[in-house]
Design a protein around this motif. Structure first.
Motif, PDB file in Angstrom:
ATOM      1  N   LYS A  13      41.714  47.127  17.157  1.00 20.47           N
ATOM      2  CA  LYS A  13      42.245  48.439  16.927  1.00 20.47           C
ATOM      3  C   LYS A  13      43.341  48.674  16.095  1.00 20.47           C
ATOM      4  O   LYS A  13      44.265  47.747  16.073  1.00 20.47           O
ATOM      5  CB  LYS A  13      42.528  48.602  18.165  1.00 20.47           C
ATOM      6  N   ALA A  14      43.352  49.753  15.303  1.00 20.74           N
ATOM      7  CA  ALA A  14      44.763  50.119  14.433  1.00 20.74           C
ATOM      8  C   ALA A  14      45.018  48.951  13.357  1.00 20.74           C
ATOM      9  O   ALA A  14      45.832  49.020  12.783  1.00 20.74           O
ATOM     10  CB  ALA A  14      45.902  50.384  15.238  1.00 20.74           C
ATOM     11  N   ALA A  84      42.482  57.304  15.659  1.00 25.55           N
ATOM     12  CA  ALA A  84      41.770  56.345  16.289  1.00 25.55           C
ATOM     13  C   ALA A  84      40.341  56.600  16.376  1.00 25.55           C
ATOM     14  O   ALA A  84      39.821  57.900  16.815  1.00 25.55           O
ATOM     15  CB  ALA A  84      42.225  56.099  17.564  1.00 25.55           C
ATOM     16  N   THR A  85      39.435  56.017  15.900  1.00 27.78           N
ATOM     17  CA  THR A  85      37.920  56.139  16.005  1.00 27.78           C
ATOM     18  C   THR A  85      37.658  56.164  17.423  1.00 27.78           C
ATOM     19  O   THR A  85      37.847  54.981  18.206  1.00 27.78           O
ATOM     20  CB  THR A  85      37.240  54.967  15.151  1.00 27.78           C
ATOM     21  N   THR A  87      35.344  55.558  20.735  1.00 26.99           N
ATOM     22  CA  THR A  87      34.587  54.603  21.320  1.00 26.99           C
ATOM     23  C   THR A  87      33.370  54.941  21.642  1.00 26.99           C
ATOM     24  O   THR A  87      32.605  54.098  22.120  1.00 26.99           O
ATOM     25  CB  THR A  87      35.482  53.784  22.349  1.00 26.99           C
ATOM     26  N   ALA A 121      35.251  51.744  16.578  1.00 27.97           N
ATOM     27  CA  ALA A 121      36.374  51.646  17.086  1.00 27.97           C
ATOM     28  C   ALA A 121      36.787  49.960  17.547  1.00 27.97           C
ATOM     29  O   ALA A 121      35.870  49.370  17.731  1.00 27.97           O
ATOM     30  CB  ALA A 121      36.628  52.398  18.480  1.00 27.97           C
ATOM     31  N   GLY A 122      37.906  49.671  17.106  1.00 29.43           N
ATOM     32  CA  GLY A 122      38.251  48.138  17.284  1.00 29.43           C
ATOM     33  C   GLY A 122      37.908  47.700  18.634  1.00 29.43           C
ATOM     34  O   GLY A 122      37.541  46.497  18.565  1.00 29.43           O
ATOM     35  N   GLU A 123      38.135  48.406  19.633  1.00 28.21           N
ATOM     36  CA  GLU A 123      37.859  47.893  20.784  1.00 28.21           C
ATOM     37  C   GLU A 123      36.310  47.439  21.289  1.00 28.21           C
ATOM     38  O   GLU A 123      36.367  46.544  22.142  1.00 28.21           O
ATOM     39  CB  GLU A 123      38.401  48.910  22.032  1.00 28.21           C
ATOM     40  N   PRO A 127      38.397  43.384  21.359  1.00 30.08           N
ATOM     41  CA  PRO A 127      39.132  43.873  22.252  1.00 30.08           C
ATOM     42  C   PRO A 127      40.156  43.042  22.504  1.00 30.08           C
ATOM     43  O   PRO A 127      40.254  42.075  22.159  1.00 30.08           O
ATOM     44  CB  PRO A 127      38.224  44.143  23.414  1.00 30.08           C
ATOM     45  N   TRP A 167      44.541  39.598  20.028  1.00 27.88           N
ATOM     46  CA  TRP A 167      42.962  39.737  19.741  1.00 27.88           C
ATOM     47  C   TRP A 167      42.395  38.585  18.933  1.00 27.88           C
ATOM     48  O   TRP A 167      41.280  38.584  19.080  1.00 27.88           O
ATOM     49  CB  TRP A 167      42.752  41.080  18.988  1.00 27.88           C
TER      50      TRP A 167
END
Ligand SMILES: Nc1nc2c(ncn2[C@@H]2O[C@H](COP(=O)(O)OP(=O)(O)OP(=O)(O)O)[C@@H](O)[C@H]2O)c(=O)[nH]1
Ligand SMILES: [Mg+2]
Length: 331
Positions: A13-14, A84-85, A87, A121-123, A127, A167
């Motif tokens: 994320k980010a 933020a994209t 999820t 989204a990065g998560e 995650p 991460w």
């Protein structure tokens, strides 16, 4: 012949995935990359219909379309500071790439190339370690399918001390799974360290001159990767069955301010905001000052397997000294 390929953007994320994509067309248009200016690449957003139909030209129905496309929306969000994209889904963007100048021998077909770039989204894929982030199974399955069907992965990592990051475990597992996946089509993987301009914030107008030296990028990459334990897993991805070629590069979506040549971070704004003049409307403010830096590299390598002065292989990073850099290409 038109070639199609799918590229998945992956990273915590980010880390700057959406920003990298949002600055891509501007980077190509301004020639702010480490390829020869004689390559003359052009990149144009197209619709999903154009991609599916493999049309080499824009369809007449879309010619006078005025509604804002998904890519325009992504660019506008980036200009306003980034969002933020979500999820709840993964998001596909489509482009038509042409090479209008001297194509180097590495390019075997004349193109054009139709690209599908998947942002998420990065998560979902990487995650934070130890956190339980609720993600719908449907979304995980969709991204897994897209990954297995993609020809290239662009792994975006922020240029921070990697060993401190929360991460690393998830990233290592991701690379292992990718290396072991039997049905993948993966041919290329690019690791890009984002937010490169932040390294140069104290250098004022000299910043751009240093950033334009590929030897500086070589040193930064070697230093950033020294403690990265997942690096050996990436080597396995390259040498394993049906191995994919791996490259490392740096990029900055904010880039360096045109004319002033300093990192494009506005000192008068709270946080890290792109520099722009409030009195100017958005489009002009962007054109006048904003020059992204090397954000074309990850995608052009992913699509064409084409190296620039700023893409490095394992062998190049393992060497004792940077190869003599190609003549500086950024004007
Ligand atoms: N200084 C600097 N900041 C950047 C750069 N690129 C992105 N950022 C900032 O970093 C933050 C995250 O950027 P995003 O592009 O949204 O990151 P992402 O990887 O898409 O994040 P998720 O969608 O949440 O996974 C935003 O606040 C951006 O403004 C850059 O080149 N330099
Ligand atoms: Mg995003």
């Amino acid at each position: 012949m038109t070639e199609k390929s799918t590229i998945c953007l992956i990273g915590p994320k980010a880390s700057g995935k959406s920003s990298l994509l949002a600055s891509l067309t501007e980077c190509v248009a301004q020639g702010a990359f480490g390829y020869s200016p004689r390559l003359r690449p052009a990149l144009q957003p197209v619709t999903e219909g154009d991609f599916r139909a493999a049309a080499t030209e824009i369809r007449p129905a879309d010619f006078l379309a005025h509604e804002e496309g998904d890519y325009e929306r992504l660019k506008r969000d980036f200009a306003l500071g980034g969002v933020a994209t979500d999820t709840l889904d993964t998001y596909e963007y489509y482009f038509r790439l042409t090479v209008n100048g001297e194509a180097p021998p590495a390019i075997v077909t004349p193109g054009p190339w139709l690209l599908e770039i998947v942002d998420s989204a990065g998560e979902i894929a990487v995650p934070p370690d130890g956190a339980e982030i609720p993600i719908l199974n449907d979304v995980k399955t969709k991204l897994a399918r897209q990954l297995l069907a993609s020809e290239a992965v662009v792994l975006v990592l922020p240029l921070v001390r990697l060993e401190d990051s929360a991460w690393i475990g998830a990233l290592t597992r991701f690379i292992d799974r990718l290396a072991l996946a039997p049905d993948k089509k993966l041919r290329r993987l690019v690791v890009v360290f984002s937010q490169y301009e932040r390294l140069f914030v104290r250098l004022g107008p000299s910043a751009f001159t240093y950033a334009c030296d590929p030897a500086v990028a070589w040193h930064v990459l070697r230093k950033s990767l020294r403690a990265a334990q997942w690096l050996e897993r990436l080597r396995a991805l390259e040498t394993g069955d049906g191995g994919a070629s791996v490259r490392f590069t740096v990029a900055s979506s904010y880039g360096f301010t045109k004319r002033f040549q300093n990192p494009n971070i506005d000192p008068h704004q709270p946080g890290e905001r792109r520099f722009r003049r409030a009195s100017l409307e958005e489009a002009r403010a962007s054109n006048e000052y904003w020059r992204p830096f090397l954000t074309a590299e990850p995608f052009l390598y992913a699509a064409l397997g084409l190296d620039s002065a700023f893409t490095f292989s394992f062998a190049q990073l393992d060497a004792r000294a940077p190869e003599k850099p190609a003549a500086s290409i950024l004007a």
